[in-house]
Design an enzyme around this catalytic site. Structure first.
Site, short mmCIF file in Angstrom:
data_model
loop_
_atom_site.label_atom_id
_atom_site.label_comp_id
_atom_site.label_asym_id
_atom_site.label_seq_id
_atom_site.Cartn_x
_atom_site.Cartn_y
_atom_site.Cartn_z
N HIS A 1 0.86 -1.06 0.14
CA HIS A 1 -0.02 0.11 0.00
C HIS A 1 0.85 1.17 -0.05
O HIS A 1 0.38 2.24 -0.38
CB HIS A 1 -0.97 0.16 1.35
N HIS B 1 -0.46 -13.33 -0.23
CA HIS B 1 -1.62 -13.81 0.26
C HIS B 1 -1.49 -15.20 1.30
O HIS B 1 -2.50 -15.71 1.55
CB HIS B 1 -2.88 -13.85 -0.67
#
Length: 328
Positions: free
Chosen positions: A70, A193
């Site tokens: 991010h 993930h």
């Protein structure tokens, strides 16, 4: 799989990789020895901080890795996501679920004691994410340092620059390409993930509430048994803070089970499932699922590219005294 220039070796069951990326940051801007004279223990202090925090809270590695994504995808890897205040990246709803800030702040405070005004928050974020992967069993990646901290952080820049879990393959390819990342990088970095968790709302688009107030599966690409488990953990009206493990089998281990889950139609997000359903990415998913060594090698190379996106060096940025605020 695409060929990428790299110095790569394997020892004691661990991968070590160094890659110079002309497309992002050149080797004379970021270097492996950047703090060798000014703060020789910098990386060790960051690593020890990450390890200590992870020992207390096993969810920390996943949070630190997500924090890097991010940060780097918005304004480049410049720690702009750490800045607090109205209208900053951190204030955008897409970033309110981010975590790991306290670990970065702890490392910064320690570094300011021993090496004041020397180590950037941007380097700490990159090193902490690198160490989070290593602590979770992933490859050891030698990354160059020398990043400077950005002074700009705007919430309006967040949504156009980060992947939404409902993205199509074409939308993801377009975004990754804009950051200098290839299709192989997209598949590889999705492997992040393999650790971490997600809030129920991040995959609610795969379900629909019926007339009786119960959820039903509307995304037929998802395994039915897995869908039932997700609905049990995240029923209609679930607390917004409720989370589920993205990789339910080995959620704290950095391995290739994420790709094995995809083959079993157990990708948590729509943006995960499309990696298997799209002809452009299926073969690489299958390759990573079958061979963890291949995945870890690819991860190390793609991670270096991620951690070098839009870096600021020299006069382009500053060394913050405190990560949540710019210098006066």
């Amino acid at each position: 799989m695409e060929k990428r220039p790299t110095a790569f070796f394997y020892t004691h069951g661990v991968f070590f990789v160094w890659l110079c990326l002309a497309a992002s940051a050149s080797c004379d801007e970021l270097t492996l020895s950047f703090y060798s004279a000014s703060c020789p223990s910098a990386e060790l202090m960051v690593r020890n901080t990450v390890r200590s925090a992870s020992d207390m809270d096993p969810t920390i590695p996943g949070k630190l890795l997500r924090l890097l994504f991010h940060d780097c995808f918005v304004e480049g890897c410049d720690a702009s996501v750490l800045l607090q205040g109205t209208g900053t990246e951190r204030s955008d709803p897409a970033n309110t679920s981010l975590g790991g800030f306290s670990v970065i702040d702890s490392a910064k405070r320690l570094l300011e004691i021993f090496c004041p005004g020397t180590v950037s928050c941007a380097d700490i974020v990159a090193l902490a994410a690198r160490d989070a992967v290593e602590i979770s069993g992933g490859p050891v990646v030698q990354i160059p340092t020398g990043r400077r901290d950005g002074k700009v952080s705007a919430a309006s820049n967040v949504r156009p620059n980060i992947v939404d879990t409902s993205f199509t393959m074409n939308e993801m390819i377009k975004l990754f390409s804009s950051k200098g990342l290839s299709l192989d990088d997209l598949v590889t970095l999705s492997g992040a993930h393999t650790i971490g968790s997600a809030h129920c709302g991040a995959f609610s688009d795969r379900f629909q509430q019926d007339s009786k107030g119960k959820l039903k599966l509307i995304d037929t690409s998802l395994d039915n048994a897995y869908a039932e488990e997700l609905m049990r953990q995240c029923p209609a009206g679930a607390n917004p803070s409720t989370t589920v493990k993205i990789d339910p089998n080995t959620s704290f281990a950095f391995d290739n089970h994420y790709y094995q889950n995809l083959l079993a139609h157990r990708g948590l997000f729509q943006s995960d499932s499309v990696l298997l359903s799209d002809d452009r990415t299926r073969k690489l998913v299958e390759s990573f699922a079958q061979d963890q060594v291949i995945f870890l090698e690819s991860w190390a190379q793609s991670f270096l590219k991620l951690a070098s996106i839009g870096v600021k060096t020299g006069e382009e940025g500053e060394i913050r005294a405190s990560c949540p605020t710019t210098n006066a």
